[in-house]
Motif scaffolding. Structure first.
Motif, PDB file in Angstrom:
ATOM      1  N   THR A  49       3.692 -13.661   6.758  1.00  0.00           N
ATOM      2  CA  THR A  49       2.655 -12.837   7.193  1.00  0.00           C
ATOM      3  C   THR A  49       1.776 -12.286   6.006  1.00  0.00           C
ATOM      4  OG1 THR A  49       4.274 -12.444   9.147  1.00  0.00           O
ATOM      5  CG2 THR A  49       2.572 -10.655   8.459  1.00  0.00           C
ATOM      6  N   LEU A  50       2.547 -11.775   4.905  1.00  0.00           N
ATOM      7  CA  LEU A  50       1.600 -11.465   3.808  1.00  0.00           C
ATOM      8  C   LEU A  50       0.851 -12.583   3.142  1.00  0.00           C
ATOM      9  CD1 LEU A  50       1.132  -9.290   1.714  1.00  0.00           C
ATOM     10  CD2 LEU A  50       3.183 -10.169   0.311  1.00  0.00           C
ATOM     11  N   GLU A  51       1.160 -13.649   3.195  1.00  0.00           N
ATOM     12  CA  GLU A  51       0.110 -14.735   2.859  1.00  0.00           C
ATOM     13  C   GLU A  51      -0.948 -14.897   3.699  1.00  0.00           C
ATOM     14  OE1 GLU A  51       0.956 -19.070   0.638  1.00  0.00           O
ATOM     15  OE2 GLU A  51       2.255 -18.574   1.865  1.00  0.00           O
ATOM     16  N   LEU A  52      -0.741 -14.726   4.922  1.00  0.00           N
ATOM     17  CA  LEU A  52      -1.567 -15.036   6.025  1.00  0.00           C
ATOM     18  C   LEU A  52      -2.688 -13.561   5.881  1.00  0.00           C
ATOM     19  CD1 LEU A  52      -2.948 -16.569   8.426  1.00  0.00           C
ATOM     20  CD2 LEU A  52      -1.507 -15.162   9.756  1.00  0.00           C
ATOM     21  N   LYS A  53      -2.348 -12.589   5.584  1.00  0.00           N
ATOM     22  CA  LYS A  53      -3.034 -11.293   5.391  1.00  0.00           C
ATOM     23  C   LYS A  53      -3.986 -11.490   4.490  1.00  0.00           C
ATOM     24  CE  LYS A  53       0.135  -8.489   7.988  1.00  0.00           C
ATOM     25  NZ  LYS A  53      -0.653  -8.308   9.275  1.00  0.00           N
ATOM     26  N   CYS A  54      -3.535 -12.246   3.254  1.00  0.00           N
ATOM     27  CA  CYS A  54      -4.568 -12.478   2.137  1.00  0.00           C
ATOM     28  C   CYS A  54      -5.278 -13.750   2.205  1.00  0.00           C
ATOM     29  CB  CYS A  54      -3.597 -12.633   0.837  1.00  0.00           C
ATOM     30  SG  CYS A  54      -2.501 -10.985   0.695  1.00  0.00           S
ATOM     31  N   ALA A  55      -5.012 -14.533   3.319  1.00  0.00           N
ATOM     32  CA  ALA A  55      -5.832 -15.805   3.319  1.00  0.00           C
ATOM     33  C   ALA A  55      -7.509 -15.893   3.335  1.00  0.00           C
ATOM     34  CB  ALA A  55      -5.483 -16.718   4.660  1.00  0.00           C
ATOM     35  N   GLY A  56      -8.048 -16.656   2.457  1.00  0.00           N
ATOM     36  CA  GLY A  56      -9.572 -16.597   2.825  1.00  0.00           C
ATOM     37  C   GLY A  56     -10.266 -15.673   1.800  1.00  0.00           C
ATOM     38  N   LEU A  57      -9.447 -15.098   1.160  1.00  0.00           N
ATOM     39  CA  LEU A  57     -10.010 -13.789   0.344  1.00  0.00           C
ATOM     40  C   LEU A  57     -10.183 -14.227  -1.217  1.00  0.00           C
ATOM     41  CD1 LEU A  57      -8.498 -10.639   1.725  1.00  0.00           C
ATOM     42  CD2 LEU A  57     -10.723 -11.626   1.996  1.00  0.00           C
ATOM     43  N   ARG A  58     -10.949 -13.743  -2.163  1.00  0.00           N
ATOM     44  CA  ARG A  58     -10.972 -13.975  -3.447  1.00  0.00           C
ATOM     45  C   ARG A  58     -11.007 -12.666  -4.012  1.00  0.00           C
ATOM     46  NH1 ARG A  58      -9.799 -18.684  -2.766  1.00  0.00           N
ATOM     47  NH2 ARG A  58     -11.176 -20.547  -2.283  1.00  0.00           N
ATOM     48  N   GLY A  59     -11.970 -12.126  -4.762  1.00  0.00           N
ATOM     49  CA  GLY A  59     -12.140 -11.080  -5.442  1.00  0.00           C
ATOM     50  C   GLY A  59     -11.607  -9.935  -4.489  1.00  0.00           C
ATOM     51  N   GLU A  60     -11.920  -9.816  -3.291  1.00  0.00           N
ATOM     52  CA  GLU A  60     -11.394  -8.657  -2.622  1.00  0.00           C
ATOM     53  C   GLU A  60      -9.802  -8.438  -2.735  1.00  0.00           C
ATOM     54  OE1 GLU A  60     -12.863 -11.306  -1.288  1.00  0.00           O
ATOM     55  OE2 GLU A  60     -14.546 -10.835  -0.121  1.00  0.00           O
ATOM     56  N   LEU A  61      -9.095  -9.702  -3.137  1.00  0.00           N
ATOM     57  CA  LEU A  61      -7.616  -9.567  -3.093  1.00  0.00           C
ATOM     58  C   LEU A  61      -7.223  -8.371  -4.146  1.00  0.00           C
ATOM     59  CD1 LEU A  61      -6.466 -13.221  -3.083  1.00  0.00           C
ATOM     60  CD2 LEU A  61      -5.815 -11.581  -1.668  1.00  0.00           C
ATOM     61  N   ALA A  62      -7.899  -8.268  -5.159  1.00  0.00           N
ATOM     62  CA  ALA A  62      -7.531  -7.491  -6.116  1.00  0.00           C
ATOM     63  C   ALA A  62      -8.405  -6.007  -6.215  1.00  0.00           C
ATOM     64  CB  ALA A  62      -7.650  -8.139  -7.534  1.00  0.00           C
ATOM     65  N   TYR A 168       8.981  -6.380   2.690  1.00  0.00           N
ATOM     66  CA  TYR A 168       7.852  -7.116   3.258  1.00  0.00           C
ATOM     67  C   TYR A 168       7.231  -6.457   4.665  1.00  0.00           C
ATOM     68  CZ  TYR A 168       8.045 -11.104   0.258  1.00  0.00           C
ATOM     69  OH  TYR A 168       8.023 -11.919  -1.130  1.00  0.00           O
ATOM     70  N   ALA A 169       8.222  -6.062   5.391  1.00  0.00           N
ATOM     71  CA  ALA A 169       7.611  -5.463   6.715  1.00  0.00           C
ATOM     72  C   ALA A 169       6.802  -4.159   6.316  1.00  0.00           C
ATOM     73  CB  ALA A 169       8.734  -5.208   7.607  1.00  0.00           C
ATOM     74  N   ARG A 170       7.413  -3.145   5.529  1.00  0.00           N
ATOM     75  CA  ARG A 170       6.498  -2.203   5.206  1.00  0.00           C
ATOM     76  C   ARG A 170       5.339  -2.597   4.572  1.00  0.00           C
ATOM     77  NH1 ARG A 170       8.747   1.166   0.373  1.00  0.00           N
ATOM     78  NH2 ARG A 170       9.705  -0.748   0.318  1.00  0.00           N
ATOM     79  N   HIS A 171       5.419  -3.191   3.493  1.00  0.00           N
ATOM     80  CA  HIS A 171       4.000  -3.894   2.896  1.00  0.00           C
ATOM     81  C   HIS A 171       3.134  -4.664   3.734  1.00  0.00           C
ATOM     82  CE1 HIS A 171       5.127  -1.527  -0.849  1.00  0.00           C
ATOM     83  NE2 HIS A 171       6.130  -2.302  -0.917  1.00  0.00           N
ATOM     84  N   ASN A 172       3.586  -5.473   4.643  1.00  0.00           N
ATOM     85  CA  ASN A 172       2.674  -6.015   5.465  1.00  0.00           C
ATOM     86  C   ASN A 172       1.905  -4.890   6.361  1.00  0.00           C
ATOM     87  OD1 ASN A 172       3.189  -8.584   4.644  1.00  0.00           O
ATOM     88  ND2 ASN A 172       4.904  -9.013   6.008  1.00  0.00           N
ATOM     89  N   GLY A 173       2.501  -3.854   6.505  1.00  0.00           N
ATOM     90  CA  GLY A 173       1.893  -2.738   7.255  1.00  0.00           C
ATOM     91  C   GLY A 173       0.613  -2.415   6.557  1.00  0.00           C
ATOM     92  N   HIS A 174       0.841  -2.075   5.199  1.00  0.00           N
ATOM     93  CA  HIS A 174      -0.203  -1.646   4.302  1.00  0.00           C
ATOM     94  C   HIS A 174      -1.257  -2.804   4.112  1.00  0.00           C
ATOM     95  CE1 HIS A 174       3.252   0.470   1.992  1.00  0.00           C
ATOM     96  NE2 HIS A 174       2.561   1.520   2.719  1.00  0.00           N
ATOM     97  N   ALA A 175      -1.013  -3.977   4.018  1.00  0.00           N
ATOM     98  CA  ALA A 175      -1.504  -5.379   4.136  1.00  0.00           C
ATOM     99  C   ALA A 175      -2.617  -5.357   5.264  1.00  0.00           C
ATOM    100  CB  ALA A 175      -0.943  -6.354   3.982  1.00  0.00           C
TER     101      ALA A 175
END
Length: 188
Positions: A49-62, A168-175
């Motif tokens: 889930t965390l990986e999917l929430k970050c998928a397709g992003l570059r600079g915006e990740l950070a 992970y569940a808590r931080h996936n909410g943040h993500a």
């Protein structure tokens, strides 16, 4: 007495955005079977889930955060990398494995220094920690294997895995919120 009734269009605006059961690996965790298999499945799903929430992003990740917080998607990946390292390598395996991103002098380095990080290197470190944890979990005699942590004292492998699922569940909410702020993506 009046009751505030939510606008039905607001309540259902996300309906249909979420993948159905069985449509991807995150939703195929075992619902029966032994405890180790089920816990490993839930941990794998939370990581995916965390990986999917970050998928397709570059600079915006950070760089995408909600001020005054320095929380970013890449910062979250760095954070859970250090957390996996702490619990699986240090507490359970007893390794001398200091954090990769935060230090006693820079306790928020996992988040605060994410903008200068190389995303490929961060993902490689995260994958290495997840792989180590998966191998440790698969090879352990049972979930009652224990280790030591300076904060919690004696901890079992069971506790560590449950704690990591919660982490992970808590931080996936943040993500969720960060990703929606970046490009409007919801439902992943």
């Amino acid at each position: 007495m009046t009751t505030d009734i939510p606008d039905p269009s607001a309540v259902t605006r996300r309906v249909g955005l979420f993948p159905g059961a069985g449509s991807e690996a995150r939703f195929t965790t075992p619902a029966t079977g032994d405890e180790r298999r089920m816990l490993a499945g839930f941990l794998t799903a939370q990581r995916a889930t965390l990986e999917l929430k970050c998928a397709g992003l570059r600079g915006e990740l950070a760089t995408a955060s909600v001020e005054p917080s320095t929380l970013s998607l890449l910062g979250l990946v760095r954070h859970v990398t250090d957390v996996e390292r702490r619990w699986f390598r240090r507490a359970i395996a007893g390794q001398d494995a200091p954090n990769l991103y935060s230090t006693p002098d820079n306790p928020e380095g996992d988040f605060d220094d994410a903008a200068a990080a190389d995303p490929a290197a961060v993902w490689a470190a995260w994958r290495a920690e997840a792989e180590f944890a998966d191998q440790l979990l698969a090879g352990a005699a049972d979930l009652d294997v224990t280790g030591r942590d300076a904060w919690r004292g004696t901890v079992s492998l069971r506790w560590v895995v449950i704690h990591m699922i919660e982490e992970y569940a808590r931080h996936n909410g943040h993500a969720d919120l960060l990703r929606e702020r970046i490009d409007g993506t919801v439902g992943v």
